[in-house]
Design a protein around this motif. Structure first.
Motif, PDB file in Angstrom:
ATOM      1  N   GLN A  97     -19.851   6.435  -5.256  1.00 52.81           N
ATOM      2  CA  GLN A  97     -19.083   5.528  -4.402  1.00 52.81           C
ATOM      3  C   GLN A  97     -18.537   6.287  -3.196  1.00 52.81           C
ATOM      4  O   GLN A  97     -18.145   5.684  -2.206  1.00 52.81           O
ATOM      5  CB  GLN A  97     -17.938   4.889  -5.186  1.00 52.81           C
ATOM      6  CG  GLN A  97     -18.418   3.759  -6.075  1.00 52.81           C
ATOM      7  CD  GLN A  97     -17.267   2.933  -6.611  1.00 52.81           C
ATOM      8  OE1 GLN A  97     -16.305   3.473  -7.141  1.00 52.81           O
ATOM      9  NE2 GLN A  97     -17.383   1.628  -6.463  1.00 52.81           N
ATOM     10  N   ARG A 121     -12.495   3.656   3.373  1.00 50.80           N
ATOM     11  CA  ARG A 121     -13.389   2.537   3.112  1.00 50.80           C
ATOM     12  C   ARG A 121     -12.879   1.320   3.863  1.00 50.80           C
ATOM     13  O   ARG A 121     -11.720   0.951   3.708  1.00 50.80           O
ATOM     14  CB  ARG A 121     -13.374   2.269   1.611  1.00 50.80           C
ATOM     15  CG  ARG A 121     -14.600   1.681   1.079  1.00 50.80           C
ATOM     16  CD  ARG A 121     -14.639   1.924  -0.385  1.00 50.80           C
ATOM     17  NE  ARG A 121     -13.417   1.447  -1.044  1.00 50.80           N
ATOM     18  CZ  ARG A 121     -13.373   1.128  -2.324  1.00 50.80           C
ATOM     19  NH1 ARG A 121     -14.441   1.219  -3.050  1.00 50.80           N
ATOM     20  NH2 ARG A 121     -12.246   0.733  -2.869  1.00 50.80           N
ATOM     21  N   ARG A 124     -14.612  -3.886   1.071  1.00 46.67           N
ATOM     22  CA  ARG A 124     -14.576  -3.760  -0.377  1.00 46.67           C
ATOM     23  C   ARG A 124     -15.655  -4.636  -0.995  1.00 46.67           C
ATOM     24  O   ARG A 124     -15.486  -5.197  -2.070  1.00 46.67           O
ATOM     25  CB  ARG A 124     -13.183  -4.107  -0.901  1.00 46.67           C
ATOM     26  CG  ARG A 124     -12.151  -3.095  -0.451  1.00 46.67           C
ATOM     27  CD  ARG A 124     -10.790  -3.350  -1.051  1.00 46.67           C
ATOM     28  NE  ARG A 124     -10.043  -2.099  -1.075  1.00 46.67           N
ATOM     29  CZ  ARG A 124      -9.927  -1.333  -2.135  1.00 46.67           C
ATOM     30  NH1 ARG A 124     -10.492  -1.651  -3.271  1.00 46.67           N
ATOM     31  NH2 ARG A 124      -9.229  -0.221  -2.066  1.00 46.67           N
ATOM     32  N   LYS A 125     -16.771  -4.718  -0.267  1.00 52.29           N
ATOM     33  CA  LYS A 125     -17.913  -5.492  -0.767  1.00 52.29           C
ATOM     34  C   LYS A 125     -18.270  -5.053  -2.182  1.00 52.29           C
ATOM     35  O   LYS A 125     -18.289  -3.867  -2.473  1.00 52.29           O
ATOM     36  CB  LYS A 125     -19.127  -5.224   0.135  1.00 52.29           C
ATOM     37  CG  LYS A 125     -19.512  -6.392   0.980  1.00 52.29           C
ATOM     38  CD  LYS A 125     -20.902  -6.246   1.599  1.00 52.29           C
ATOM     39  CE  LYS A 125     -21.351  -4.870   1.939  1.00 52.29           C
ATOM     40  NZ  LYS A 125     -21.669  -4.578   3.289  1.00 52.29           N
ATOM     41  N   GLU A 127     -16.618  -5.489  -4.831  1.00 48.04           N
ATOM     42  CA  GLU A 127     -15.477  -5.220  -5.710  1.00 48.04           C
ATOM     43  C   GLU A 127     -14.840  -6.555  -6.107  1.00 48.04           C
ATOM     44  O   GLU A 127     -14.764  -7.470  -5.293  1.00 48.04           O
ATOM     45  CB  GLU A 127     -14.467  -4.356  -4.949  1.00 48.04           C
ATOM     46  CG  GLU A 127     -13.336  -3.858  -5.826  1.00 48.04           C
ATOM     47  CD  GLU A 127     -12.429  -2.902  -5.040  1.00 48.04           C
ATOM     48  OE1 GLU A 127     -12.628  -1.694  -5.134  1.00 48.04           O
ATOM     49  OE2 GLU A 127     -11.538  -3.403  -4.335  1.00 48.04           O
ATOM     50  N   VAL A 131      -9.153  -6.891  -7.950  1.00 50.06           N
ATOM     51  CA  VAL A 131      -8.968  -5.453  -7.708  1.00 50.06           C
ATOM     52  C   VAL A 131      -8.538  -5.229  -6.265  1.00 50.06           C
ATOM     53  O   VAL A 131      -7.602  -4.470  -5.975  1.00 50.06           O
ATOM     54  CB  VAL A 131     -10.265  -4.660  -8.028  1.00 50.06           C
ATOM     55  CG1 VAL A 131     -10.094  -3.186  -7.684  1.00 50.06           C
ATOM     56  CG2 VAL A 131     -10.647  -4.830  -9.486  1.00 50.06           C
ATOM     57  N   SER A 132      -9.215  -5.925  -5.327  1.00 51.13           N
ATOM     58  CA  SER A 132      -8.864  -5.796  -3.907  1.00 51.13           C
ATOM     59  C   SER A 132      -7.429  -6.238  -3.658  1.00 51.13           C
ATOM     60  O   SER A 132      -6.697  -5.605  -2.901  1.00 51.13           O
ATOM     61  CB  SER A 132      -9.799  -6.642  -3.047  1.00 51.13           C
ATOM     62  OG  SER A 132     -11.121  -6.247  -3.252  1.00 51.13           O
ATOM     63  N   SER A 135      -5.052  -3.714  -4.960  1.00 51.11           N
ATOM     64  CA  SER A 135      -5.155  -2.519  -4.142  1.00 51.11           C
ATOM     65  C   SER A 135      -4.381  -2.705  -2.829  1.00 51.11           C
ATOM     66  O   SER A 135      -3.615  -1.840  -2.406  1.00 51.11           O
ATOM     67  CB  SER A 135      -6.636  -2.241  -3.882  1.00 51.11           C
ATOM     68  OG  SER A 135      -6.751  -1.140  -3.047  1.00 51.11           O
ATOM     69  N   ARG A 155      -9.841   7.430   0.543  1.00 48.80           N
ATOM     70  CA  ARG A 155     -10.299   7.864  -0.778  1.00 48.80           C
ATOM     71  C   ARG A 155      -9.768   9.277  -1.029  1.00 48.80           C
ATOM     72  O   ARG A 155      -9.258   9.938  -0.130  1.00 48.80           O
ATOM     73  CB  ARG A 155     -11.833   7.911  -0.793  1.00 48.80           C
ATOM     74  CG  ARG A 155     -12.492   6.640  -0.308  1.00 48.80           C
ATOM     75  CD  ARG A 155     -12.689   5.664  -1.402  1.00 48.80           C
ATOM     76  NE  ARG A 155     -13.513   6.226  -2.479  1.00 48.80           N
ATOM     77  CZ  ARG A 155     -13.641   5.653  -3.666  1.00 48.80           C
ATOM     78  NH1 ARG A 155     -12.996   4.538  -3.944  1.00 48.80           N
ATOM     79  NH2 ARG A 155     -14.399   6.202  -4.586  1.00 48.80           N
ATOM     80  N   ASN A 196     -18.184  -0.068   1.843  1.00 48.12           N
ATOM     81  CA  ASN A 196     -18.219   0.167   0.397  1.00 48.12           C
ATOM     82  C   ASN A 196     -19.648   0.190  -0.161  1.00 48.12           C
ATOM     83  O   ASN A 196     -20.514  -0.518   0.296  1.00 48.12           O
ATOM     84  CB  ASN A 196     -17.443  -0.955  -0.308  1.00 48.12           C
ATOM     85  CG  ASN A 196     -17.196  -0.642  -1.760  1.00 48.12           C
ATOM     86  OD1 ASN A 196     -16.978   0.514  -2.120  1.00 48.12           O
ATOM     87  ND2 ASN A 196     -17.226  -1.636  -2.595  1.00 48.12           N
ATOM     88  N   GLU A 198     -21.755  -0.089  -3.862  1.00 47.02           N
ATOM     89  CA  GLU A 198     -21.570  -0.439  -5.282  1.00 47.02           C
ATOM     90  C   GLU A 198     -21.931   0.714  -6.182  1.00 47.02           C
ATOM     91  O   GLU A 198     -22.870   1.451  -5.871  1.00 47.02           O
ATOM     92  CB  GLU A 198     -22.427  -1.656  -5.630  1.00 47.02           C
ATOM     93  CG  GLU A 198     -21.665  -2.937  -5.369  1.00 47.02           C
ATOM     94  CD  GLU A 198     -22.374  -4.143  -5.960  1.00 47.02           C
ATOM     95  OE1 GLU A 198     -22.286  -4.315  -7.187  1.00 47.02           O
ATOM     96  OE2 GLU A 198     -22.990  -4.863  -5.187  1.00 47.02           O
TER      97      GLU A 198
END
Ligand code: UDP
Ligand code: MG
Length: 198
Positions: A97, A121, A124-125, A127, A131-132, A135, A155, A196, A198
């Motif tokens: 990642q 990043r 956040r594709k 995700e 979670v986004s 975050s 990160r 992002n 995967e």
């Protein structure tokens, strides 16, 4: 030749480690720099440790440290950084990642006179929405309560000079939050942005 230490915490990663090494080597083959891997086995219960022993025997640029139990990623990062001696250091997740090809522009950016080049990043594709959301909330709250700015989307993946790493290692925090520590010591830092993976 200049040397780069690549610190990688691993927890039950028997499936990913060799792929990671292959990808890093392939995506950075144009960098004139010797790469040394430092894997930190964070108390895995799968075949991570035997695998690390094997690849460390077969490759003189692969090193490992092993914890007796799971201590968490921050502890693994600390132990990994302490083991390095190279003039440049990067910390990366093993799941790709953190795109290894970014090391090339990070290196060139660092040479413009930075102490560290981080990765931020910007999408956040792939995700989960929840979670986004959490975050985003995390960055809102932490930047309200803390006077140390935490860059959103940043990160732990960054390229850092030896001097900067040595400063971080002098901090005697026992509950470590790397993104905070790196911001607090206030060296000259910049970020490269990426989409992002995967
Ligand atoms: N990791 C670790 N100890 C743990 C959990 C994770 O060393 O207790 C390692 C993991 O093997 C990976 C990195 O930390 O190389 C990031 O883990 P993960 O991808 O699960 O985190 P996320 O992407 O959710 O931040
Ligand atoms: Mg991950």
């Amino acid at each position: 030749m200049e040397e780069l230490a690549i610190v990688v915490p691993v927890y039950n990663e028997q499936e990913t480690i060799e792929l990671f090494v292959r990808e890093v080597n392939k995506k950075t083959e144009n960098l004139e720099i010797k790469k040394n891997f430092y894997f930190v086995n964070d108390g895995s219960s799968d075949q991570t440790l035997p695998l690390l022993k094997k690849i460390a025997r077969q490759n003189d640029n692969i090193n490992y440290i092993s914890f007796s139990r799971n201590f968490g990623k921050e502890a693994a990062l600390l132990a990994g950084l302490q083991a390095t001696k190279e003039s440049l250091i990067t910390v990366m997740d093993v799941d790709l990642q953190d795109p290894p090809e970014l090391l090339v522009p990070m290196y060139h950016k660092l040479k413009e006179g930075y102490d560290a080049v981080g990765a931020r990043r910007i999408s956040r594709k792939g995700e989960a929405l929840i979670v986004s959301l959490f975050s985003n909330l995390f960055y809102k709250i932490i930047n309200k309560v803390s006077t140390t700015p935490i860059v959103e989307g940043a990160r732990d993946f960054r390229l850092i000079t030896r001097q900067f790493v040595d400063s971080i290692l002098e901090l005697r925090e026992s509950n470590r939050f790397s993104k905070g520590l790196f911001s607090w010591v206030d060296y000259k830092v910049t970020y490269l942005e990426y989409e992002n993976h995967e």
